[in-house]
Design a protein around this motif. Structure first.
Motif, PDB file in Angstrom:
ATOM      1  N   UNK A  82      32.001 -13.132   0.159  1.00 35.72           N
ATOM      2  CA  UNK A  82      31.061 -13.927  -0.634  1.00 35.72           C
ATOM      3  C   UNK A  82      30.468 -13.056  -1.737  1.00 35.72           C
ATOM      4  N   UNK A  83      30.466 -13.571  -2.957  1.00 40.64           N
ATOM      5  CA  UNK A  83      29.825 -12.895  -4.085  1.00 40.64           C
ATOM      6  C   UNK A  83      28.373 -13.340  -4.160  1.00 40.64           C
ATOM      7  N   UNK A  84      27.438 -12.390  -4.167  1.00 42.47           N
ATOM      8  CA  UNK A  84      26.019 -12.715  -4.277  1.00 42.47           C
ATOM      9  C   UNK A  84      25.444 -12.077  -5.536  1.00 42.47           C
ATOM     10  N   UNK A  85      24.411 -12.727  -6.089  1.00 36.59           N
ATOM     11  CA  UNK A  85      23.775 -12.252  -7.319  1.00 36.59           C
ATOM     12  C   UNK A  85      22.259 -12.153  -7.095  1.00 36.59           C
ATOM     13  N   UNK A  86      21.787 -11.095  -6.458  1.00 35.35           N
ATOM     14  CA  UNK A  86      20.365 -10.973  -6.118  1.00 35.35           C
ATOM     15  C   UNK A  86      19.420 -10.870  -7.315  1.00 35.35           C
ATOM     16  N   UNK A  87      19.940 -10.486  -8.498  1.00 30.63           N
ATOM     17  CA  UNK A  87      19.079 -10.315  -9.676  1.00 30.63           C
ATOM     18  C   UNK A  87      19.009 -11.561 -10.550  1.00 30.63           C
ATOM     19  N   UNK A  88      19.607 -12.665 -10.121  1.00 29.53           N
ATOM     20  CA  UNK A  88      19.723 -13.843 -10.984  1.00 29.53           C
ATOM     21  C   UNK A  88      18.363 -14.460 -11.316  1.00 29.53           C
ATOM     22  N   UNK A  89      17.335 -14.125 -10.557  1.00 31.74           N
ATOM     23  CA  UNK A  89      16.011 -14.684 -10.823  1.00 31.74           C
ATOM     24  C   UNK A  89      15.103 -13.795 -11.637  1.00 31.74           C
ATOM     25  N   UNK A  95      39.091  -4.606   3.424  1.00 32.65           N
ATOM     26  CA  UNK A  95      39.490  -3.370   4.110  1.00 32.65           C
ATOM     27  C   UNK A  95      38.335  -2.781   4.912  1.00 32.65           C
ATOM     28  N   UNK A  96      37.133  -2.872   4.374  1.00 37.43           N
ATOM     29  CA  UNK A  96      35.964  -2.242   4.988  1.00 37.43           C
ATOM     30  C   UNK A  96      35.170  -3.221   5.855  1.00 37.43           C
ATOM     31  N   UNK A  97      35.700  -4.415   6.042  1.00 40.78           N
ATOM     32  CA  UNK A  97      35.038  -5.434   6.855  1.00 40.78           C
ATOM     33  C   UNK A  97      33.632  -5.741   6.323  1.00 40.78           C
ATOM     34  N   UNK A  98      33.550  -5.950   5.024  1.00 42.84           N
ATOM     35  CA  UNK A  98      32.276  -6.250   4.369  1.00 42.84           C
ATOM     36  C   UNK A  98      32.307  -7.703   3.902  1.00 42.84           C
ATOM     37  N   UNK A  99      31.329  -8.490   4.346  1.00 40.55           N
ATOM     38  CA  UNK A  99      31.336  -9.916   4.048  1.00 40.55           C
ATOM     39  C   UNK A  99      30.733 -10.298   2.716  1.00 40.55           C
ATOM     40  N   UNK A 100      30.008  -9.386   2.085  1.00 38.43           N
ATOM     41  CA  UNK A 100      29.310  -9.694   0.831  1.00 38.43           C
ATOM     42  C   UNK A 100      29.650  -8.673  -0.249  1.00 38.43           C
ATOM     43  N   UNK A 101      29.777  -9.153  -1.474  1.00 33.59           N
ATOM     44  CA  UNK A 101      29.910  -8.297  -2.660  1.00 33.59           C
ATOM     45  C   UNK A 101      28.763  -8.658  -3.585  1.00 33.59           C
ATOM     46  N   UNK A 102      27.942  -7.680  -3.952  1.00 24.76           N
ATOM     47  CA  UNK A 102      26.760  -7.927  -4.779  1.00 24.76           C
ATOM     48  C   UNK A 102      27.022  -7.527  -6.228  1.00 24.76           C
ATOM     49  N   UNK A 141      17.549 -18.165  -1.180  1.00 25.55           N
ATOM     50  CA  UNK A 141      18.925 -18.643  -1.346  1.00 25.55           C
ATOM     51  C   UNK A 141      19.844 -18.231  -0.187  1.00 25.55           C
ATOM     52  N   UNK A 142      19.288 -17.567   0.809  1.00 18.23           N
ATOM     53  CA  UNK A 142      20.089 -17.179   1.963  1.00 18.23           C
ATOM     54  C   UNK A 142      21.216 -16.227   1.627  1.00 18.23           C
ATOM     55  N   UNK A 143      20.961 -15.298   0.691  1.00 21.72           N
ATOM     56  CA  UNK A 143      22.023 -14.408   0.227  1.00 21.72           C
ATOM     57  C   UNK A 143      22.381 -13.335   1.255  1.00 21.72           C
ATOM     58  N   UNK A 144      21.395 -12.884   2.017  1.00 22.68           N
ATOM     59  CA  UNK A 144      21.618 -11.802   2.969  1.00 22.68           C
ATOM     60  C   UNK A 144      20.957 -12.129   4.304  1.00 22.68           C
ATOM     61  N   UNK A 145      21.580 -11.660   5.366  1.00 22.03           N
ATOM     62  CA  UNK A 145      20.985 -11.770   6.695  1.00 22.03           C
ATOM     63  C   UNK A 145      21.039 -10.384   7.340  1.00 22.03           C
ATOM     64  N   UNK A 146      20.169 -10.109   8.301  1.00 18.10           N
ATOM     65  CA  UNK A 146      20.190  -8.797   8.961  1.00 18.10           C
ATOM     66  C   UNK A 146      21.572  -8.460   9.506  1.00 18.10           C
ATOM     67  N   UNK A 147      21.997  -7.225   9.254  1.00 15.98           N
ATOM     68  CA  UNK A 147      23.309  -6.771   9.713  1.00 15.98           C
ATOM     69  C   UNK A 147      24.424  -6.941   8.706  1.00 15.98           C
ATOM     70  N   UNK A 148      24.134  -7.546   7.558  1.00 16.05           N
ATOM     71  CA  UNK A 148      25.170  -7.731   6.536  1.00 16.05           C
ATOM     72  C   UNK A 148      25.708  -6.393   6.045  1.00 16.05           C
ATOM     73  N   UNK A 149      27.027  -6.365   5.839  1.00 21.79           N
ATOM     74  CA  UNK A 149      27.685  -5.219   5.204  1.00 21.79           C
ATOM     75  C   UNK A 149      27.996  -5.629   3.761  1.00 21.79           C
ATOM     76  N   UNK A 150      27.425  -4.894   2.810  1.00 22.30           N
ATOM     77  CA  UNK A 150      27.453  -5.317   1.408  1.00 22.30           C
ATOM     78  C   UNK A 150      28.117  -4.256   0.536  1.00 22.30           C
ATOM     79  N   UNK A 151      29.098  -4.687  -0.248  1.00 18.60           N
ATOM     80  CA  UNK A 151      29.730  -3.838  -1.252  1.00 18.60           C
ATOM     81  C   UNK A 151      29.043  -4.116  -2.586  1.00 18.60           C
TER      82      UNK A 151
END
Length: 244
Positions: A169-176, A120-127, A14-24
């Motif tokens: 972006x809100x991501x849901x890695x456990x949805x599967x 504030x933390x320059x994080x592009x993804x929230x998991x 699903x293209x949820x994460x790419x190398x270098x992502x900062x994730x909250x």
């Protein structure tokens, strides 16, 4: 396939994460979010992720909620991750607003907090730790309330946290994966988690679906009902994307 490999495959699909992502990572202390925290931490080096943890204390459950805060904070510290905490008084907020479902208000306050910290933390993804079972409940809940294609599509693996284009972006890695798989992972690793008693209250529609209606339907029709509903939601989202 172990759970780490399943999550990695879902993330790639699903293209949820790419190398270098900062994730909250949004962590309540319950089994799903705790499993999400540990699974993403397991994959941190492989996926080249920078991780931080956020927890919102709603001011509803008194001493128990305070214990949840300390629990999540201690877990983040143990993993060497930055921890962000906000404490609010949700009953006061609802009283000031005058209207609104407490669950919906809580969700709105959580997402507002996560979006703020991520910016504030320059994080592009929230998991978030939504599972396949949560997806099945969401689809059934929207169906019972009456909805169109969007409702029957349930939760998307990835979407903007708030409507603005610049929002994280809100991501849901456990949805599967299922709740059973999540709990089995935690038990195998001997990872502790918290249990929110309000999640057992069947006066709330989602909890009634979880503990009453869906188990009856699974018993009478198909033990894999949650997986089938989640798959149906994915088909509807795919069709809707094509139509758009």
């Amino acid at each position: 396939m172990n759970l780490q490999k399943q999550i990695r495959a879902f993330v790639v699909k699903h293209g949820l994460l790419i190398p270098g992502d900062r994730v909250l990572i949004a962590v309540s202390g319950g089994p799903d979010s705790v499993a999400l925290l540990h699974l993403l931490n397991d994959l941190r080096e492989d996926l080249e992720l920078s991780l931080e943890v956020a927890h919102l204390q709603h001011g509803i459950r008194g001493a128990e909620a305070k214990q949840d805060c300390r629990f999540v904070g201690a877990m983040a510290k143990q993993l060497g991750l930055e921890f962000h905490l906000r404490e609010i008084n949700l009953p006061e907020i609802r009283s000031a607003v005058g209207i609104g479902n407490l669950e919906e208000l809580a969700r709105g306050e959580r997402y507002r907090f996560f979006a703020e910290i991520a910016r504030q933390r320059n994080m592009g993804k929230v998991a978030a730790g939504h599972t396949r079972d949560d997806q099945a409940e969401t689809v059934m809940m929207w169906f019972l309330r009456g909805c169109g294609r969007k409702g029957l599509g349930g939760m998307s693996p990835m979407r903007r946290l708030r409507p603005a284009d610049a929002a994280p972006v809100l991501i849901r890695p456990l949805l599967g994966v299922s709740k059973t798989e999540v709990v089995a992972f935690l038990n195998e690793r001997r990872i502790d988690y918290r249990v929110d008693p309000s999640n057992q209250d069947t006066n709330l529609l989602r909890n009634w679906l979880r503990f009453d209606l869906l188990p009856r339907l699974k018993e009478r029709s198909d033990p894999q009902l949650a997986a089938r509903l989640a798959h149906e939601a994915e088909l509807i989202r795919d069709e809707d994307a094509l139509l758009q």
